[in-house]
Design a protein around this motif. Structure first.
Motif, PDB file in Angstrom:
ATOM      1  N   HIS A 141       0.825  -1.202   0.000  1.00  0.00           N
ATOM      2  CA  HIS A 141       0.000   0.000   0.000  1.00  0.00           C
ATOM      3  C   HIS A 141       0.859   1.252   0.000  1.00  0.00           C
ATOM      4  CE1 HIS A 141       0.711  -0.647   4.353  1.00  0.00           C
ATOM      5  NE2 HIS A 141       0.643   0.677   4.446  1.00  0.00           N
ATOM      6  N   PHE A 142       0.291   2.303  -0.544  1.00  0.00           N
ATOM      7  CA  PHE A 142       0.953   3.598  -0.602  1.00  0.00           C
ATOM      8  C   PHE A 142       1.094   4.167   0.801  1.00  0.00           C
ATOM      9  CE2 PHE A 142       0.397   8.254  -0.747  1.00  0.00           C
ATOM     10  CZ  PHE A 142       1.515   8.610  -1.503  1.00  0.00           C
ATOM     11  N   TYR A 286       6.154   3.184  -0.477  1.00  0.00           N
ATOM     12  CA  TYR A 286       5.112   2.169  -0.325  1.00  0.00           C
ATOM     13  C   TYR A 286       5.564   1.171   0.726  1.00  0.00           C
ATOM     14  CZ  TYR A 286       2.722   3.599  -4.663  1.00  0.00           C
ATOM     15  OH  TYR A 286       2.030   4.296  -5.619  1.00  0.00           O
TER      16      TYR A 286
END
Length: 292
Positions: A141-142, A286
């Motif tokens: 995920h960012f 990330y």
């Protein structure tokens, strides 16, 4: 002090390990001559936390023995290896179209993203494709887009204790550290995954790390002090370690524009630096379980 076998570096860069250096250890920020920031309207010497330690500046190339210890060949896993390489050329081209290099601060960086929605959509699509190739078949995920001032000794700081509406010169940088949280212990940081950081700026940046896992650092400390009595934990282990092992070497590598590094930042002492730079440092991060 000699390097121990521990966290290693795996380079996919054309220059290989020529961008990697080693020094003789660390010292308190109070014992060093600190670089000053002189950028746009900012003219100040950054502040540091009281227990901050910085790498000494006696950098040199690694010798044959040190290089053999640092270079990763086999058994490359997310918790024991730092990877570095270039993002794909197509991604580089999309990022260039955003014109981030003209930004003077983080707000201008974010405005570039808002001004180019179609380019950002293309960036997101191609970034997801690239990250999927290094994500080890696990979710990612960012985390953030960071913008750091040039000529900073260290870039990590804790702003949670600052007053509301603080100014940039009030930031206190934490020095070499690990990223562990209240959800981890020194014995579980190796299970936390890692991060990928991509240099979106137009100048190189520096990544420092100590090639020891948190368990290794704790075991070394236990030979010097009573770690239970001293209540050594995820938050204070760096201060304890550098106090007792100031001559353990730090590794430095230069991260050029559009290069990435993947590092287990919960599981090792590290930090970034913009020392010597004259332009804003911009990077994208990330979280996941990445490896090459």
């Amino acid at each position: 002090m000699r390097l121990k076998q521990g966290i290693r570096l795996y380079s996919l860069l054309p220059e290989g390990y020529d961008a990697v250096f080693i020094n003789s250890g660390t010292s308190s920020y109070k014992e060093q001559t600190l670089a000053k920031v002189d950028f746009q309207d900012w003219h100040f010497t950054p502040l540091f936390e009281e227990d901050a330690y910085l790498p000494k500046k006696d950098w040199r190339k690694m010798n044959t023995q040190e290089s053999a210890i640092i270079r990763a060949k086999t058994d490359r896993k997310d918790h024991n290896t730092i990877f570095t390489g270039y993002i794909p050329a197509e991604l580089q081209y999309i990022i260039r179209r955003l014109g981030l290099e003209q930004s003077k601060n983080r707000e201008e960086v974010m405005q570039k993203f808002r001004d180019h929605p179609e380019t950002v959509q293309q960036l997101n699509t191609k970034m997801q494709e690239f990250l999927s190739t290094v994500a080890d078949n696990k979710p990612f995920h960012f985390h953030c887009i960071a913008a750091n001032l040039p000529n900073l000794e260290m870039v990590a700081c804790d702003i949670t204790r600052l007053r509301e509406n603080f100014t940039v010169p009030e930031k206190r940088y934490i020095g070499l550290h690990n990223d562990g949280t209240q959800f981890m212990t020194l014995h579980t940081t190796h299970k936390a995954g890692n991060r990928i950081t991509i240099n979106l700026g137009n100048q190189s940046r520096i990544f420092y790390f100590v090639n020891l896992t948190m368990i290794q650092a704790l075991n070394m400390l236990s030979e010097k002090i009573d770690v239970k009595e001293q209540q050594v934990n995820i938050y204070n282990v760096s201060a304890h370690f550098f106090k007792h092992f100031p001559d353990y070497p730090v590794i430095k590598f230069i991260q050029q524009p559009y290069q990435f590094y993947i590092a287990p930042t919960d599981n090792c002492f590290h930090d970034g630096s913009t020392l010597g730079n004259t332009a804003l440092d911009i990077n994208m991060v990330y979280f996941g379980t990445f490896r090459c």
